[in-house]
Design a protein around this motif. Structure first.
Motif, PDB file in Angstrom:
ATOM      1  N   ARG A  84       0.830  -1.207   0.000  1.00  0.00           N
ATOM      2  CA  ARG A  84       0.000   0.000   0.000  1.00  0.00           C
ATOM      3  C   ARG A  84       0.863   1.256   0.000  1.00  0.00           C
ATOM      4  NH1 ARG A  84      -5.137  -1.314   2.928  1.00  0.00           N
ATOM      5  NH2 ARG A  84      -5.085  -3.533   3.422  1.00  0.00           N
ATOM      6  N   ASP A 110      -0.037   5.660   0.574  1.00  0.00           N
ATOM      7  CA  ASP A 110      -1.008   6.737   0.746  1.00  0.00           C
ATOM      8  C   ASP A 110      -0.593   7.949  -0.073  1.00  0.00           C
ATOM      9  OD1 ASP A 110      -2.467   5.217   2.564  1.00  0.00           O
ATOM     10  OD2 ASP A 110      -1.309   5.965   4.277  1.00  0.00           O
ATOM     11  N   TYR A 111      -1.560   8.488  -0.837  1.00  0.00           N
ATOM     12  CA  TYR A 111      -1.268   9.602  -1.739  1.00  0.00           C
ATOM     13  C   TYR A 111      -2.482  10.523  -1.799  1.00  0.00           C
ATOM     14  CZ  TYR A 111       0.059  12.048  -6.082  1.00  0.00           C
ATOM     15  OH  TYR A 111       0.372  12.994  -7.024  1.00  0.00           O
ATOM     16  N   HIS A 138      -5.718   9.149  -0.731  1.00  0.00           N
ATOM     17  CA  HIS A 138      -6.024   7.875  -1.361  1.00  0.00           C
ATOM     18  C   HIS A 138      -4.986   6.833  -0.927  1.00  0.00           C
ATOM     19  CE1 HIS A 138      -7.650  11.046  -3.954  1.00  0.00           C
ATOM     20  NE2 HIS A 138      -8.573  10.180  -4.323  1.00  0.00           N
ATOM     21  N   THR A 139      -5.421   5.594  -0.795  1.00  0.00           N
ATOM     22  CA  THR A 139      -4.511   4.490  -0.520  1.00  0.00           C
ATOM     23  C   THR A 139      -4.586   3.521  -1.682  1.00  0.00           C
ATOM     24  OG1 THR A 139      -4.868   4.686   1.864  1.00  0.00           O
ATOM     25  CG2 THR A 139      -3.902   2.629   1.059  1.00  0.00           C
ATOM     26  N   GLY A 182      -9.908   6.323   3.356  1.00  0.00           N
ATOM     27  CA  GLY A 182     -10.021   5.096   4.119  1.00  0.00           C
ATOM     28  C   GLY A 182     -11.173   4.194   3.737  1.00  0.00           C
TER      29      GLY A 182
END
Length: 606
Positions: free
Chosen positions: A281, A283-284, A287-288, A487
């Motif tokens: 994963r 996170d950006y 968004h994941t 999430g």
């Protein structure tokens, strides 16, 4: 309000400003299926309508893709899957990627005079993983029986599918190979002794009979017992026996120019099973993104995001010269790391490769001009090692069987399929089946399909993460994607395209995040681009340093500026790059979009 088509020099416009799309983004609340072929999408939707869930629908659609797009995937191919299980609130990876045979060693191959694994024929076969992958997802998350999910594929194999232009072109390209060297393939794919013409009906009654026998042997008092017996028929029963006999008793000319037999045995098939794994994963911007492990190229998507997180792409403007330059230069760095570090080994330093410190350092390599070097990094202070690439002359281009599909030069390559599903319960699937292409290996006459050639992605050099070793997975390009937003489960998406998969998918994702409010279909339709800077994953490992392809709709001003910065830009037809599809859920509606390029991808839903 009339929706106006953008001219080629217009930049993409934000949502609500008359953006031209080839078709609407679908929205509803019952279910959505998007794939690379309309028959697969229709099949998946029929399963949802019939009471099945997203997992049942994806399995049925996946088997139909084997029949409808046999030049892009087949029964002896492989499938990685990312899925969201709404009841468990969890993302999982299903690995339907087979491994190298137990006798497939570098010494064994080099003793045959083979220095680069052939792109066609029997030597490059791995254990066929697709069947096991589909069955595992059906068993653990589905609700339908083996007979129910196979019925659509059996119907199309028996009664025929319309021949796509690309199927016809692929078979025509290998017609002489089939006639001269692979007669079992000629018997299957040259009805009347000639390549089928576009629009004609193509059947595969032997494959239909194979799947009917699977259904007949899939007996048991429970659905799980039936699935277990179907799996046994494939990996320990009549299918495995036919594959083992064909590999041991026949030999065929392959892309090395020599005649070779195969290495797969019954023990290889019997000892393998599909697995469920945790995704990687990153996170950006709220968004994941979830991807497979580094036995596939999926983490290159995450590495690109890690690099791009240090830039303000929104301020640059979607598809501006600054934007495209930055995305391309970060892709070069991520794929250089793929070359040096990825493989089916526990030693891949993914934590370091995705760390803030590492990517801050790597970001310093991105300048204002195009780079022409392959520059892997040193995560955690480790020294990278690149393969010794085969010597090649002049401008490099792929030959043999790799991806994407049959090129303008007439050379045969394979490609891939993709399917995404979301159901009314909130379950989601992203699957990228591939391999076992009709043109990759001689047809096994008793089964109606051929073996795959995924072992061509191994290196026959010692000490590399992706060196050939018995019982391990080749580092593939197959790369389904799943993303959460704030999430919450949001989107399943992907594309065919070999090394381009984790460029086109990144571009699509970035368009949604930074494109000013584009919807799924607008992001699919947006002008696409990619680089050929790094070595291909496919035989014979060609690369074209500094070269990038852009659809000509991106505009001449952007192209001119990219060239000024040193990029060797090759413009392509405005609707030629990428075959993306996607489904999503946003709390209000289920949504879907599919690629118009190639005129065969469709979404269905209500």
């Amino acid at each position: 309000m009339t929706r106006a088509r953008r001219t080629p020099i217009d930049p993409p416009q934000p949502k609500g400003s008359s953006v031209f799309t080839t078709r609407p983004e679908l929205a509803g609340n019952f279910g959505m299926v998007a794939s690379t072929h309309w028959l697969a999408s229709a099949t998946g939707m029929s399963v949802l309508e019939g009471g099945g869930n997203a997992f049942d629908a994806a399995v049925a659609a996946g088997f139909v893709l084997q029949v409808a797009e046999p030049h892009l995937n087949g029964p002896a191919g492989e499938v990685p899957i990312l899925l969201w299980d709404e009841s468990a609130r969890k993302v999982s990876v299903v690995c339907g990627q087979g491994v190298a045979p137990g006798s497939a060693t570098i010494d064994r191959l080099t003793a045959l005079g083979v220095e680069v694994m052939p792109g066609t024929g029997l030597l490059a076969a791995t254990v066929p993983g697709a069947f096991g992958g589909w069955m595992l997802m059906l068993e653990r998350w589905g609700t339908w029986s083996v007979a129910e999910v196979l019925e659509p594929a059996i119907h199309y194999a028996e009664h025929g599918v319309p021949v796509l232009d690309r199927i016809s072109a692929t078979i025509e390209t290998v017609e002489r190979l089939f006639t001269d060297d692979w007669p079992t393939s000629a018997a299957t794919w040259l009805p009347g002794g000639k390549a089928p013409v576009p629009g004609s009906r193509l059947t595969n009654p032997v494959l239909a009979a194979t799947y009917r026998r699977i259904v007949a042997e899939a007996v048991g008092s429970t659905r799980e017992a039936q699935i277990a017996n179907a799996r046994d028929a494939w990996y320990r029963g009549f299918v495995a026996e036919a594959i083992a006999e064909f590999s041991a008793t026949t030999a065929w000319r392959d892309s090395s120019g020599e005649v070779h037999g195969g290495l797969l045995t019954g023990d290889d098939l019997a000892s393998w099973s599909a697995t469920v794994e945790e995704p990687l994963r990153f996170d950006y911007h709220g968004h994941t993104v979830c991807k497979t492990g580094p036995w596939g190229q999926g983490p290159a998507f995450l590495q690109q995001l890690a690099l791009l997180s240090g830039y303000d792409l929104t301020a640059m403007g979607h598809l501006s010269a600054d934007y495209v330059h930055t995305v391309i230069e970060c892709a070069k760095l991520a794929f250089a790391d793929r070359e040096a570090w990825y493989g089916d080994t526990p030693d891949v330093p993914m934590r370091d490769l995705l760390s803030d410190a590492y990517n801050a350092e790597r970001r310093g390599l991105v300048g204002t001009e195009a780079s022409f070097d392959l520059r892997p990094g040193s995560p955690g202070g480790r020294k990278p090692r690149l393969p010794d690439y085969p010597a090649q002359e002049g401008v490099l281009s792929a030959r043999g069987v790799g991806e994407p599909t049959v090129g303008a030069d007439g050379r045969v390559r394979g490609d891939t399929c993709h399917v995404d599903v979301v159901d009314r319960y909130g379950n989601m699937v992203s699957a990228t089946p591939s391999g076992g292409w009709l043109q990759s290996s001689p047809t096994i006459p008793s089964l109606g399909f051929c073996l795959g050639t995924r072992a061509q992605m191994f290196w026959l050099q010692e000490g590399l993460p992706n060196s050939l070793r018995p019982g391990i997975r080749p580092r593939t390009t197959l790369s389904p994607s799943f993303a959460l937003r704030d999430g919450k489960p949001w989107m399943a998406f992907g594309t065919p395209g070999g090394d381009q998969q984790d460029q086109w998918s990144v571009n699509f994702f970035l368009a949604l995040v930074h494109g000013g409010g584009l919807n799924l279909q607008e992001a699919v339709d947006a002008p696409m681009f990619h680089t050929e800077h790094f070595p291909s994953s496919f035989y014979p490992r060609a690369s074209r340093p500094g070269v990038m392809h852009v659809e000509d709709r991106i505009g001449p001003g952007v192209v001119a500026e990219l060239r000024r910065r040193g990029h060797e830009v090759e413009t392509r037809d405005g609707w030629s790059l990428g075959r993306l599809s996607a489904v999503s859920r946003d709390g209000t509606f289920l949504r879907a979009a599919a690629n118009p390029r190639g005129a065969q991808g469709y979404a269905a839903g209500r």
